[in-house]
Design a protein around this motif. Structure first.
Motif, mmCIF file in Angstrom:
data_model
loop_
_atom_site.group_PDB
_atom_site.id
_atom_site.type_symbol
_atom_site.label_atom_id
_atom_site.label_comp_id
_atom_site.label_asym_id
_atom_site.label_seq_id
_atom_site.Cartn_x
_atom_site.Cartn_y
_atom_site.Cartn_z
ATOM 1 N N SER A 108 0.812 -1.219 0.000
ATOM 2 C CA SER A 108 0.000 0.000 0.000
ATOM 3 C C SER A 108 0.843 1.266 0.000
ATOM 4 N N TYR A 109 2.060 1.182 0.511
ATOM 5 C CA TYR A 109 2.922 2.360 0.630
ATOM 6 C C TYR A 109 3.737 2.643 -0.633
ATOM 7 N N ASP A 165 5.056 6.340 -0.801
ATOM 8 C CA ASP A 165 4.133 7.448 -0.579
ATOM 9 C C ASP A 165 4.885 8.655 -0.007
ATOM 10 N N LYS A 194 4.359 -0.789 7.748
ATOM 11 C CA LYS A 194 3.102 -0.039 7.813
ATOM 12 C C LYS A 194 3.386 1.456 7.681
ATOM 13 N N SER A 195 2.442 2.171 7.113
ATOM 14 C CA SER A 195 2.584 3.608 6.909
ATOM 15 C C SER A 195 2.836 4.349 8.205
#
Length: 343
Positions: free
Chosen positions: A271-272, A289, A340-341
Motif C-alpha cells: 500500500s505504501y 508514498d 506499515k505507513s
C-alpha cells in the motif's frame, strides 16, 4: 545479520575465489610479465571475440580511458541523460579528456536510433564541438537494471558508423543483460569499438574491470592507464579473482534476477508503494508514498538491519547480489510485507 542491498559491489570473495587468489602466479604487470593478468586479458578478449583487453582497477577508469582514446579536447560525446559516464564518474569526461556531453532524453537510460539520428543532425563547423563518440550503458544503473534491445543497438551502431562516430559500451553489468536476454558476449564484441566490463559487481570479484578493443585501441589505453595512475605491479592476485568470477559466477546471476522479481512482487501490492519500475535483472527501483518519504523509509529499514540506497527524486533502490542469501531474502520479504505507513 546485516542485509546490505545498497549495491552488488558490497560482496566479499568466496572461499574458492580466495583460494584461487592465494595460488595465483604473479609478475610485474607494468612490464606485462604477470602471467595471471595476461591470462585474464586473453580470456576476456576471446570471450568477446575482440583483439585485445586491458585490466583496470575500476570501471570508471576503464570508461574514462575509452573516452580519452576516442576523443580530443573540445570534442563531444553522446549519451543518455541517465548514463553512468555522465552522472557518476566525477565529471571525468571534462576533467580527463576535455570533452562535453550531449544528453539524449531516453527511457530508463536507453535511447532509440531515431533519437541518435536527430542528435547527430545539424551543423558541424568550427563554432560547435565535433561529435566523436556514442556511449551506451547496459544494463542501465539509474534505469533500474534495464536491458537494451539488441536490434536497436545494431541500428544505433549503423548510424554511428555512418557519421564516423566511435561506439563505446559501458558494460558494468553487461553479464546481467546477457543472462536475462540470452545473448552472447560475442554479439557485443562484434558491435562495439570498445567495451568495459566490471568484475566486482554481479560477478563478485573484490576489484577490477576490463577494457576490450582492437590491438591499436588497447595499446593507446595502456598509455592512458599509466597517465591516470592505473598501472599496477603484482596484480595477478586480483586477476585470479576475475578469472574465477568469469568461470563460475555468470550463470548464477539468474538467481539474483529471480530474487529481484520476487521482491518486486511484494512491492507491487504494498500500500505504501506508489510506483514500481519494471524489473529485468538484479535492480529494483520503487517510490514510496510522499507521506512516508524515501529517506524515512530507508531509515526505518536500516533500524531493522536492512540497508537500501536513495536514487534521488524519491526513488529507492534495492540490488540483489552474490552475498544476498536465501535467509536474508525471506527476512527482507517479511519486512516489506509488514511495513506499515504509521512506521
Amino acid at each position: 545479520m546485516i542485509i546490505d542491498l545498497i549495491s552488488d559491489t558490497v560482496t566479499k570473495p568466496t572461499g574458492k575465489m580466495l583460494e584461487a587468489m592465494m595460488h595465483a602466479k604473479v609478475g610485474d604487470d607494468v612490464f606485462k610479465s604477470d602471467p595471471t593478468v595476461n591470462k585474464l586479458q586473453e580470456k576476456a578478449a576471446k570471450m568477446f571475440g575482440m583483439e585485445d583487453a586491458l585490466f583496470f582497477p575500476s570501471g570508471t577508469m576503464a570508461n574514462q580511458t575509452a573516452i580519452k582514446l576516442h576523443t580530443q579536447p573540445g570534442d563531444k560525446l553522446i549519451c543518455d541523460k541517465y548514463a553512468h559516464v555522465y552522472n557518476y564518474e566525477g565529471g571525468g569526461a571534462a576533467f580527463n579528456s576535455g570533452v562535453t556531453c550531449k544528453l539524449i532524453d531516453g527511457q530508463r537510460g536507453m535511447f532509440t536510433a531515431a533519437q541518435l539520428e536527430e542528435a547527430v543532425a545539424g551543423r558541424a563547423d568550427i563554432h560547435v564541438p565535433y561529435l566523436r563518440l556514442v556511449c551506451i550503458e547496459n544494463t542501465t544503473n539509474k534505469g533500474g537494471g534495464a536491458c537494451w534491445d539488441f536490434s536497436e543497438l545494431e541500428k544505433i551502431q549503423k548510424i554511428a558508423k555512418e557519421n564516423s562516430l566511435a561506439f563505446h559500451l559501458d558494460g558494468a553489468r553487461l553479464f546481467n543483460a546477457l543472462v536475462a536476454k540470452n545473448e552472447s558476449a560475442e554479439q557485443y564484441g562484434h558491435l562495439f569499438d570498445t567495451i568495459s566490463i566490471c568484475l566486482s559487481k554481479g560477478l563478485g570479484a573484490p576489484i577490477g574491470s576490463i577494457l576490450l578493443g582492437s590491438k591499436e585501441h588497447i595499446a593507446k589505453a595502456l598509455r592512458i592507464r599509466k597517465l591516470l595512475g592505473g598501472a599496477m605491479r603484482q596484480v595477478g592476485f586480483l586477476a585470479a579473482a576475475g578469472i574465477y568470477a568469469l568461470d563460475n559466477h555468470i550463470n548464477r546471476l539468474e538467481e539474483d534476477h529471480q530474487k529481484a522479481k520476487e521482491i518486486g512482487a511484494v512491492l507491487s501490492v504494498a500500500s505504501y508503494v506508489t510506483k514500481l519500475e519494471e524489473i529485468e535483472t538484479n535492480i529494483v527501483i520503487f517510490y514510496v508514498d510522499e507521506k512516508i518519504g524515501a529517506d524515512n523509509f530507508i531509515k526505518k529499514m536500516k533500524e531493522n538491519n536492512i540497508l537500501l540506497t536513495p536514487m534521488g527524486a524519491g526513488r529507492i533502490r534495492i540490488v540483489t547480489h552474490l552475498d544476498y542469501s536465501n535467509e536474508m531474502h525471506e527476512v527482507l520479504l517479511k519486512a516489506l510485507q509488514n511495513f506499515k505507513s504509521k512506521n
